[in-house]
Design an enzyme around this catalytic site. Structure first.
Site, PDB file in Angstrom:
ATOM      1  N   ASP A  13      -1.901   0.979  -4.972  1.00 34.46           N
ATOM      2  CA  ASP A  13      -0.788   0.141  -5.431  1.00 34.46           C
ATOM      3  C   ASP A  13      -0.864  -0.187  -6.920  1.00 34.46           C
ATOM      4  O   ASP A  13      -0.409  -1.236  -7.368  1.00 34.46           O
ATOM      5  CB  ASP A  13      -0.715  -1.164  -4.603  1.00 34.46           C
ATOM      6  CG  ASP A  13      -0.737  -0.850  -3.119  1.00 34.46           C
ATOM      7  OD1 ASP A  13      -0.003   0.053  -2.707  1.00 34.46           O
ATOM      8  OD2 ASP A  13      -1.513  -1.488  -2.387  1.00 34.46           O
ATOM      9  N   LYS A  16       1.169   4.242  -9.278  1.00 36.26           N
ATOM     10  CA  LYS A  16       1.086   5.694  -9.512  1.00 36.26           C
ATOM     11  C   LYS A  16       2.444   6.356  -9.314  1.00 36.26           C
ATOM     12  O   LYS A  16       2.833   7.236 -10.079  1.00 36.26           O
ATOM     13  CB  LYS A  16       0.092   6.343  -8.534  1.00 36.26           C
ATOM     14  CG  LYS A  16      -1.330   5.894  -8.706  1.00 36.26           C
ATOM     15  CD  LYS A  16      -2.238   6.516  -7.668  1.00 36.26           C
ATOM     16  CE  LYS A  16      -2.014   6.024  -6.256  1.00 36.26           C
ATOM     17  NZ  LYS A  16      -2.316   4.620  -5.995  1.00 36.26           N
ATOM     18  N   GLY A  17       3.163   5.920  -8.250  1.00 35.77           N
ATOM     19  CA  GLY A  17       4.447   6.529  -7.905  1.00 35.77           C
ATOM     20  C   GLY A  17       5.416   6.512  -9.074  1.00 35.77           C
ATOM     21  O   GLY A  17       6.059   7.514  -9.381  1.00 35.77           O
ATOM     22  N   HIS A  43       4.637   5.048  -1.568  1.00 33.81           N
ATOM     23  CA  HIS A  43       5.016   5.166  -2.980  1.00 33.81           C
ATOM     24  C   HIS A  43       6.480   4.785  -3.142  1.00 33.81           C
ATOM     25  O   HIS A  43       7.357   5.350  -2.502  1.00 33.81           O
ATOM     26  CB  HIS A  43       4.741   6.595  -3.487  1.00 33.81           C
ATOM     27  CG  HIS A  43       3.276   6.899  -3.584  1.00 33.81           C
ATOM     28  ND1 HIS A  43       2.781   8.149  -3.799  1.00 33.81           N
ATOM     29  CD2 HIS A  43       2.203   6.078  -3.504  1.00 33.81           C
ATOM     30  CE1 HIS A  43       1.447   8.093  -3.848  1.00 33.81           C
ATOM     31  NE2 HIS A  43       1.086   6.845  -3.658  1.00 33.81           N
ATOM     32  N   GLN A 185      -3.861   6.006  -2.565  1.00 34.48           N
ATOM     33  CA  GLN A 185      -4.822   4.913  -2.509  1.00 34.48           C
ATOM     34  C   GLN A 185      -5.422   4.744  -3.911  1.00 34.48           C
ATOM     35  O   GLN A 185      -4.699   4.926  -4.873  1.00 34.48           O
ATOM     36  CB  GLN A 185      -5.904   5.169  -1.437  1.00 34.48           C
ATOM     37  CG  GLN A 185      -5.375   5.047  -0.003  1.00 34.48           C
ATOM     38  CD  GLN A 185      -4.855   6.349   0.571  1.00 34.48           C
ATOM     39  OE1 GLN A 185      -5.463   7.397   0.433  1.00 34.48           O
ATOM     40  NE2 GLN A 185      -3.717   6.298   1.249  1.00 34.48           N
ATOM     41  N   THR A 200     -10.736   3.493   2.850  1.00 33.36           N
ATOM     42  CA  THR A 200      -9.990   4.428   3.677  1.00 33.36           C
ATOM     43  C   THR A 200     -10.957   5.535   4.127  1.00 33.36           C
ATOM     44  O   THR A 200     -12.143   5.506   3.779  1.00 33.36           O
ATOM     45  CB  THR A 200      -8.739   4.961   2.942  1.00 33.36           C
ATOM     46  OG1 THR A 200      -7.930   5.660   3.885  1.00 33.36           O
ATOM     47  CG2 THR A 200      -9.100   5.888   1.792  1.00 33.36           C
ATOM     48  N   THR A 260       3.615  -0.093   2.721  1.00 31.52           N
ATOM     49  CA  THR A 260       3.530   0.535   4.033  1.00 31.52           C
ATOM     50  C   THR A 260       3.581  -0.497   5.152  1.00 31.52           C
ATOM     51  O   THR A 260       4.263  -0.309   6.153  1.00 31.52           O
ATOM     52  CB  THR A 260       2.216   1.364   4.135  1.00 31.52           C
ATOM     53  OG1 THR A 260       2.282   2.377   3.140  1.00 31.52           O
ATOM     54  CG2 THR A 260       2.045   2.011   5.500  1.00 31.52           C
ATOM     55  N   GLY A 262       3.957  -4.129   4.565  1.00 29.64           N
ATOM     56  CA  GLY A 262       4.640  -5.384   4.227  1.00 29.64           C
ATOM     57  C   GLY A 262       3.689  -6.570   4.093  1.00 29.64           C
ATOM     58  O   GLY A 262       4.120  -7.699   3.836  1.00 29.64           O
ATOM     59  N   ARG A 263       2.372  -6.333   4.225  1.00 34.73           N
ATOM     60  CA  ARG A 263       1.418  -7.441   4.127  1.00 34.73           C
ATOM     61  C   ARG A 263       1.385  -8.003   2.705  1.00 34.73           C
ATOM     62  O   ARG A 263       1.459  -7.239   1.742  1.00 34.73           O
ATOM     63  CB  ARG A 263      -0.003  -6.951   4.452  1.00 34.73           C
ATOM     64  CG  ARG A 263      -0.237  -6.597   5.884  1.00 34.73           C
ATOM     65  CD  ARG A 263      -1.637  -6.052   6.100  1.00 34.73           C
ATOM     66  NE  ARG A 263      -1.821  -4.720   5.524  1.00 34.73           N
ATOM     67  CZ  ARG A 263      -2.944  -4.026   5.589  1.00 34.73           C
ATOM     68  NH1 ARG A 263      -4.015  -4.527   6.178  1.00 34.73           N
ATOM     69  NH2 ARG A 263      -3.024  -2.814   5.065  1.00 34.73           N
ATOM     70  N   PRO A 264       1.226  -9.356   2.560  1.00 30.76           N
ATOM     71  CA  PRO A 264       1.052  -9.904   1.209  1.00 30.76           C
ATOM     72  C   PRO A 264      -0.249  -9.389   0.619  1.00 30.76           C
ATOM     73  O   PRO A 264      -1.271  -9.334   1.308  1.00 30.76           O
ATOM     74  CB  PRO A 264       0.984 -11.424   1.422  1.00 30.76           C
ATOM     75  CG  PRO A 264       0.768 -11.636   2.877  1.00 30.76           C
ATOM     76  CD  PRO A 264       1.213 -10.387   3.600  1.00 30.76           C
ATOM     77  N   ASP A 293       4.652  -6.602 -17.820  1.00 26.60           N
ATOM     78  CA  ASP A 293       5.701  -7.631 -17.916  1.00 26.60           C
ATOM     79  C   ASP A 293       5.460  -8.791 -16.943  1.00 26.60           C
ATOM     80  O   ASP A 293       6.028  -9.860 -17.109  1.00 26.60           O
ATOM     81  CB  ASP A 293       7.076  -7.001 -17.633  1.00 26.60           C
ATOM     82  CG  ASP A 293       7.088  -6.217 -16.327  1.00 26.60           C
ATOM     83  OD1 ASP A 293       6.118  -5.468 -16.070  1.00 26.60           O
ATOM     84  OD2 ASP A 293       8.053  -6.357 -15.552  1.00 26.60           O
TER      85      ASP A 293
HETATM   86  P1  IMP Z   1      -6.464   3.148   6.387  1.00 28.16           P
HETATM   87  O1  IMP Z   1      -6.382   4.050   5.215  1.00 28.16           O
HETATM   88  O2  IMP Z   1      -5.148   2.907   7.061  1.00 28.16           O
HETATM   89  O3  IMP Z   1      -7.550   3.540   7.357  1.00 28.16           O
HETATM   90  O4  IMP Z   1      -6.906   1.695   5.824  1.00 28.16           O
HETATM   91  C1  IMP Z   1      -8.187   1.459   5.261  1.00 28.16           C
HETATM   92  C2  IMP Z   1      -8.079   0.538   4.039  1.00 28.16           C
HETATM   93  O5  IMP Z   1      -7.391   1.214   2.993  1.00 28.16           O
HETATM   94  C3  IMP Z   1      -7.294  -0.758   4.278  1.00 28.16           C
HETATM   95  O6  IMP Z   1      -7.872  -1.771   3.478  1.00 28.16           O
HETATM   96  C4  IMP Z   1      -5.914  -0.428   3.769  1.00 28.16           C
HETATM   97  O7  IMP Z   1      -5.184  -1.566   3.394  1.00 28.16           O
HETATM   98  C5  IMP Z   1      -6.258   0.431   2.567  1.00 28.16           C
HETATM   99  N1  IMP Z   1      -5.193   1.379   2.179  1.00 28.16           N
HETATM  100  C6  IMP Z   1      -4.910   2.573   2.753  1.00 28.16           C
HETATM  101  N2  IMP Z   1      -3.892   3.168   2.101  1.00 28.16           N
HETATM  102  C7  IMP Z   1      -3.528   2.344   1.099  1.00 28.16           C
HETATM  103  C8  IMP Z   1      -2.553   2.429   0.053  1.00 28.16           C
HETATM  104  O8  IMP Z   1      -1.817   3.410  -0.087  1.00 28.16           O
HETATM  105  N3  IMP Z   1      -2.465   1.362  -0.798  1.00 28.16           N
HETATM  106  C9  IMP Z   1      -3.300   0.285  -0.678  1.00 28.16           C
HETATM  107  N4  IMP Z   1      -4.225   0.176   0.260  1.00 28.16           N
HETATM  108  C10 IMP Z   1      -4.350   1.200   1.147  1.00 28.16           C
HETATM  109 MG    MG Z   2       1.188   1.960  -2.355  1.00 27.43          MG
END
Ligand code: IMP
Ligand code: MG
Length: 353
Positions: A13, A16-17, A43, A185, A200, A260, A262-264, A293
């Protein structure tokens, strides 16, 4: 023509997108490549009219009519999700090439991720961990073997039309197209990283580029590392958060909710030492600091270093100039060759020092 890697340097986050999107629209002949992660990624991309959408499996070039989109072999494919996105964006044949060697997520992987790992590790519950476990144990499937079993299904019929020699396409077009390798990621979510098991289940450093795309390191022209001017994290694991009020301000101004799930997102100060390390590990040539910004609107910014914090008091006084000084200091501290920054959501709000 150039081959560029867009690498996340924090917890995902980083933005990158939007960097991929900007580079893609600047090129006449772009190829955007997804090479890692799966539908756990999110993204955020914008069309010409500024309408916002989110892609999870498709490369971020899908809204650019000039772009070819390629998915190479270690991207974890959930066939149902990918077909939904192909339909949503009305992706034309020939503008998307998918490697048949990608590992496949099955419905039981998603069920298991939800039951066992979502609460324990804060996963996105997209089945990525269980799917890769089975794949590495050689109990899993790649798309080729999935077609053998499920070739008669509607999803397989759609996907089959996009299967091709994805990695060979890249080799064949290195001198005629701009190749943008879109990381997913971020550096600290690497399964080989220090934060295991709060990570991950795949490699999120530059290493993934090589085994997935079959490009070699000499074929990479530039590594662009992306980091946000503050830190965010979704999911479990140690993370030094700002106090509640300030976190809430950053979260609402910066719209910090998972694309993905919606979590804060948790909010923290930028850690320059971790950033410096990520720059070294990934061989970053150009660092882009995103969302500059946001602190201007919030009114408070600190940067964490080994010794203490830098308090940036004047960022919002004269507009952009104090920011440039800060970026110079970051460049010096991390030793990165080039530095740039984004200063707004819109395409084109990006500059270099
Ligand atoms: P998983 O990839 O779904 O197994 O999640 C493992 C960890 O990676 C968790 O803390 C997720 O929140 C984090 N995570 C996986 N993909 C992303 C991403 O695209 N952005 C931010 N965090 C991610
Ligand atoms: Mg993301």
């Amino acid at each position: 023509m150039a081959v560029k890697v867009i690498q996340g340097l924090q917890n995902g986050d980083e933005g990158k997108g939007r960097i991929v999107d900007d580079l893609c629209f600047k090129s006449d002949k772009p190829v955007v490549v997804r090479f890692q992660g799966g539908a756990n990624a999110g993204h955020t991309i914008y069309d010409e009219k500024g309408n916002k959408s989110v892609v999870h499996l498709l490369p971020s070039g899908v809204l650019n009519p000039n772009a070819i989109n390629v998915i190479t072999r270690s991207t974890v494919i959930d066939p149902k999700q990918l077909v939904e996105e192909i339909n949503q964006f009305n992706v034309q044949k020939g503008s998307l090439i998918i490697s048949p060697y990608c590992p496949v997520v099955m419905p039981n992987h998603i069920t298991e991720d939800k039951a066992k790992y979502q609460a324990k590790l804060g996963t996105t519950a997209k089945g990525i961990g269980p799917a890769l476990r089975d794949f590495y144990a050689r109990d899993g499937m790649n798309l080729n073997s999935w077609f053998d079993l499920y070739g008669h299904t509607e999803e397989a019929t759609v996907l089959y039309g996009y299967i091709g020699e994805a990695e060979k396409f890249l080799q064949d077009h290195l001198s005629t197209m701009d190749v943008l390798l879109e990381g997913c990621q971020g550096h600290r979510l690497d399964v080989w990283g220090e934060e295991y098991p709060n990570v991950t289940s795949s490699c999120t450093t530059i290493g993934a580029v090589f085994y997935s795309t079959r490009l070699n390191h000499k074929q990479i022209d530039e590594v662009i590392g992306v980091a946000k001017i503050y830190e965010t994290k979704v999911g479990s694991g140690p993370f030094e958060e700002l106090d509640e009020d300030l976190s809430e301000k950053y979260r609402s101004v910066g719209k910090e909710y998972g694309a993905t799930t919606g979590r804060p997102r948790k909010i923290g100060w930028l850690d320059l030492d971790l950033l410096k390390e990520a720059i070294q590990v990934n061989g970053v040539d150009t660092l882009i600091i995103t969302k500059t910004d946001i602190p201007v609107q919030v009114g408070v910014l600190k940067i964490k270093t080994l010794e203490d914090f830098w308090e940036i008091k004047e960022l919002w006084v004269n507009g952009i100039d104090p920011l440039l000084d800060l970026l110079k200091k970051i460049k010096e501290y991390t030793g990165v060759k080039n530095i740039g920054y984004t200063y707004g959501e819109n395409r084109g709000c990006i500059a270099f020092l």
